[in-house]
Design an enzyme around this catalytic site. Structure first.
Site, PDB file in Angstrom:
ATOM      1  N   LYS A 279      -3.417  -2.628   7.646  1.00 11.39           N
ATOM      2  CA  LYS A 279      -4.084  -2.526   6.561  1.00 11.39           C
ATOM      3  C   LYS A 279      -4.685  -3.825   6.149  1.00 11.39           C
ATOM      4  CE  LYS A 279      -3.352   1.837   5.256  1.00 11.39           C
ATOM      5  NZ  LYS A 279      -2.312   2.502   4.430  1.00 11.39           N
TER       6      LYS A 279
ATOM      7  N   HIS B  26      27.039   2.307  -6.806  1.00 13.00           N
ATOM      8  CA  HIS B  26      26.702   0.953  -5.967  1.00 13.00           C
ATOM      9  C   HIS B  26      28.042   0.888  -4.829  1.00 13.00           C
ATOM     10  CE1 HIS B  26      24.635  -1.442  -9.649  1.00 13.00           C
ATOM     11  NE2 HIS B  26      23.794  -0.649  -8.879  1.00 13.00           N
TER      12      HIS B  26
ATOM     13  N   TYR C  88      18.452  -3.522 -18.609  1.00  8.37           N
ATOM     14  CA  TYR C  88      17.463  -3.011 -19.557  1.00  8.37           C
ATOM     15  C   TYR C  88      17.866  -2.632 -20.821  1.00  8.37           C
ATOM     16  CZ  TYR C  88      15.399  -1.823 -14.767  1.00  8.37           C
ATOM     17  OH  TYR C  88      15.297  -1.923 -13.554  1.00  8.37           O
TER      18      TYR C  88
ATOM     19  N   GLU D 266      17.181  -0.036  -2.024  1.00 11.12           N
ATOM     20  CA  GLU D 266      18.650   0.219  -2.099  1.00 11.12           C
ATOM     21  C   GLU D 266      19.020   0.691  -0.623  1.00 11.12           C
ATOM     22  OE1 GLU D 266      19.782   2.551  -5.546  1.00 11.12           O
ATOM     23  OE2 GLU D 266      17.649   3.036  -5.294  1.00 11.12           O
TER      24      GLU D 266
ATOM     25  N   THR E 296       1.050  -1.206   0.051  1.00 10.25           N
ATOM     26  CA  THR E 296      -0.093  -0.080   0.184  1.00 10.25           C
ATOM     27  C   THR E 296       0.943   1.206  -0.001  1.00 10.25           C
ATOM     28  OG1 THR E 296      -0.016   0.009   2.367  1.00 10.25           O
ATOM     29  CG2 THR E 296      -2.084  -1.220   1.024  1.00 10.25           C
ATOM     30  N   GLY E 297       2.221   1.046   0.107  1.00 11.18           N
ATOM     31  CA  GLY E 297       2.926   2.244   0.012  1.00 11.18           C
ATOM     32  C   GLY E 297       3.072   2.875  -1.396  1.00 11.18           C
TER      33      GLY E 297
ATOM     34  N   GLU F  27      30.182  -5.298 -13.695  1.00 12.77           N
ATOM     35  CA  GLU F  27      31.030  -3.961 -13.588  1.00 12.77           C
ATOM     36  C   GLU F  27      31.840  -4.318 -12.684  1.00 12.77           C
ATOM     37  OE1 GLU F  27      27.326  -2.182 -12.269  1.00 12.77           O
ATOM     38  OE2 GLU F  27      27.893  -2.557 -10.003  1.00 12.77           O
TER      39      GLU F  27
END
Lengths: 380, 289
Positions: free
Chosen positions: B43, B246, B159, B98, B17-18, B209
């Site tokens: 909730k 990162h 992506y 994160e 619900t956030g 990476e």
């Protein structure tokens, strides 16, 4: 965030790890009193959050009052390895017979803390591992179980320690693990642990690096990261919640995600350009964050163009587009900006940018965008 | 088949619900993901996007049979959420947040591993088996169904590369980000092991990476694989000693450099692309053979 030596030693002292008698000064007026309190002969140590201070001239020995004043005054406010020396630590010299290495850090592959001990202190642990591997013992720790002093004693025994030295070193190693846990450290090191001629042990140096992601709960340390970086752009980046690394080129780069941003900079290099920075937004791009990021970079007078490379993550891309357009308009940006942006409702985001007069590249290939960027720069 | 997740995976969204949780739950539902439950303490008993919300993961699992969880909770609560999910019997946890403190990450991974629960992340974009299910925050439009598996340390670079492959008509079996933190729940090598066993996956793309030694460790395993592996490693121009976004992306001394990774991978027979878009040509060549 790496603590200064004197800060790390304060934590050590709180945990009962012996440190040499010392005093820290932050202005010339405090030097004389500090020397009297600690007593001669002294080690005068510049407090900067980087290694290799000794070689860079940041650690001096002083045998007289005048010498100590002179060395401390010379170091204070000087620049050492890119850092201004704001604090100088004056410490009583030790009569050192031997130097050990004690460390706790994270074994990334195992996903566990690793406790390390070596009887060959004074050099980097990587160097110890290379040159004297037989002197180095490490032990991975299951965090739910913890690290016990008998295990530390076992490590000491393996390296041939005995008697009161075995007891003192193992106690110190266990306490170092406690410091590591208590302060969310990613590294806690005593290098060297000085063994004096009369068999006492002291943490002659102290290195603690705190996990930046845990500073929110390490409130007792009272660290404000933005006050600890020299570069004003980096300080601002911390405040607005992005990661900024200064590079030596002239093309500004904003990217969403570390990997994409690094790849973008690599590609700019391939096409004969040079990035002025790495700026990574993280996943949660809002209009305000994007506005702030553009504002931060266009302050940099080296910039001759700005490339923004984004993928929709947690938030819709329309917010990012609004932020860029707003910054472009309000800050009256004169350098060319090129945006590549992919994600949910990307067409809407493109329209916002184009209406603001900002060129958009609709290819998914960063290579295409950089090629175009270089042409724009040449034409300018 | 694909790995980790498919059309039958039953998902509970922790933090549904956030602000972020509700947007992302909707996008996953639109993709066809079987979200059977959401959890937000306080909730319980309500619905969002027609998905029932419970106060606890235990209740959600008991009522709906959810087997996989995705987290949209603040980083400070990630450990709590993971341990709750493990105790409730969840078998796969996709940890999106994160900036989870690394001590919390080590503790939650230790807890989950001992109970044979897999964690993907933290700092992961999630997992997608195109055409079947998407359990993550990735934009669906860049993925297409096919036979190339992609495992990435970075989200957005995943992506870009999936998008490049899709445009060239090369679809994917499963794509996932393992997360950019120094300590992650599932390693590059563990994902390669899964791709090796998977019938649908004919070739694997690694997106690596700078920082750490995961690519070097993966190179050891690749020597035993009978599927072709292609890689791209980001960060050639990254200065040493600087964390590049990162927390795990940092060159320390000789450790974590692009050269070290590329050399290890090439030695294991991996074709390494110079730029992200070059992956396409290399994969096309492999497929033609």
């Amino acid at each position: 965030m790496r603590l200064l030596e004197y800060e790390a030693k304060e934590l050590f002292r709180n945990f009962g790890i012996p440190v040499p008698n010392g005093a820290v000064v932050k202005s010339p007026a405090e030097i004389a009193l500090a020397i009297e309190r600690v007593g001669l002969p002294l080690v005068v140590k510049a407090q900067v959050p980087v290694g290799g201070r000794g070689k860079a001239g940041g650690i001096k020995l002083a045998y007289s009052f005048e010498e100590a004043v002179r060395e401390a005054e010379n170091l204070l406010y000087s620049s050492l390895k890119g850092h201004t020396v704001r604090y100088v630590l004056l410490e009583k010299q030790l009569k050192i017979a031997k130097e050990y290495y004690l460390g706790v850090t994270i074994d990334q592959s195992a996903g566990k803390p690793v406790v390390m001990l070596s009887t060959e202190g004074g050099m980097d642990v990587e160097e110890i591992a290379k040159k004297k591997p037989e002197s180095l013992i490490s032990k991975r720790v299951e965090m739910s179980r913890g690290f016990y002093e008998f295990e530390a004693r076992g490590m000491c025994k393996q390296l041939g320690l005995e008697g009161s030295l075995l007891v003192k070193v193992s106690e110190t190693l266990r306490k170092l693990y406690e410091v590591f846990i208590k302060y969310d450290a990613i590294i806690a090191e005593i290098n060297p642990l000085a063994i004096t001629e009369n068999g006492e042990v002291f943490a002659a140096d102290a290195k603690i690096e705190i996990d930046d992601d845990a500073l929110f709960r390490q409130t007792s340390l009272n660290i404000k990261p933005e006050e600890r970086v020299e570069d004003p752009l980096k300080a601002e980046a911390i405040k607005i919640g992005v990661t900024y690394v200064r590079l030596d080129g002239d093309i500004g780069v904003i990217g969403s995600g570390a990997g994409l941003t690094m790849a973008t900079i690599d590609i700019i290099n391939d096409f004969g350009g040079k990035a002025s920075n790495f700026l990574e937004t993280g996943g949660g791009i809002t209009e305000q964050l994007m506005y702030n990021a553009v504002k931060l970079l266009v302050k940099d007078e080296r910039l001759k163009a700005l490339f923004i490379n984004l993928y929709g993550g947690i938030n819709p891309m329309v917010q990012a587009a609004n932020g860029i357009a707003k910054a472009y308009r309000e800050l009256k940006v004169t350098i060319p900006i090129l945006v590549k942006l992919v994600g949910n409702e990307q067409e809407k985001a493109w329209e916002i940018l184009e209406n603001a007069g900002i060129p958009v590249i609709k290819s998914i290939r960063t290579e295409d965008a950089v090629e175009r960027l270089m042409k724009i720069i040449e034409g300018f | 088949m694909g790995i980790l997740v498919d059309e039958n995976t039953k998902v509970v969204v922790q933090g549904i619900t956030g602000r972020v949780g509700s947007i992302q739950a909707k996008l996953m539902l639109d993709y066809g993901t079987k979200i059977v439950a959401g959890v937000t303490p306080g909730k319980g008993g309500t619905f969002i996007h027609n998905v029932p919300v419970y106060d606890t993961v235990e209740e959600a699992v008991a009522k709906t049979g959810a087997d996989t969880s995705i987290l949209f909770v603040p980083a400070a609560f990630a450990k709590d959420a993971v341990i709750e999910a493990v105790d409730a019997g969840i078998k796969l946890i996709v940890a999106i947040p994160e900036h989870v403190p690394v001590h919390d990450t080590m503790r939650m991974i230790e807890y989950a591993k001992r109970r044979n629960v897999k964690i993907i992340g933290p700092t992961t974009p999630g997992v997608i088996s195109p055409g079947k299910t998407k359990i993550g925050i990735m934009p669906a439009s860049v993925f297409s169904e096919g036979s190339v598996g992609i495992v990435s340390r970075s989200g957005t670079l995943l992506y870009e590369i999936a998008g490049n492959l899709s445009l060239a008509g090369i679809g994917q079996s499963t794509c996932l980000g393992i997360g950019g933190d120094p300590v992650v729940g599932t390693s590059l090598t563990e994902v390669l092991q899964m791709f090796q066993e998977d019938d649908q996956t004919k070739a694997v793309v690694i997106v690596g990476e700078i920082g750490g030694v995961q690519e070097e460790e993966a190179a050891h395993f690749i020597k035993q694989m009978n599927k072709p592996v292609v890689a791209y490693i980001a960060g050639r121009s990254a200065p040493p000693g600087q964390r590049m976004g990162h927390a795990g992306a940092i060159i320390l001394g000789e450790r974590g450099t692009v050269e070290s990774k590329i050399n290890a991978l090439r030695e294991a027979g991996v074709k390494v692309a110079n730029r992200p878009a070059d992956i396409v040509g290399i994969v096309e060549d492999i497929i033609k053979k």
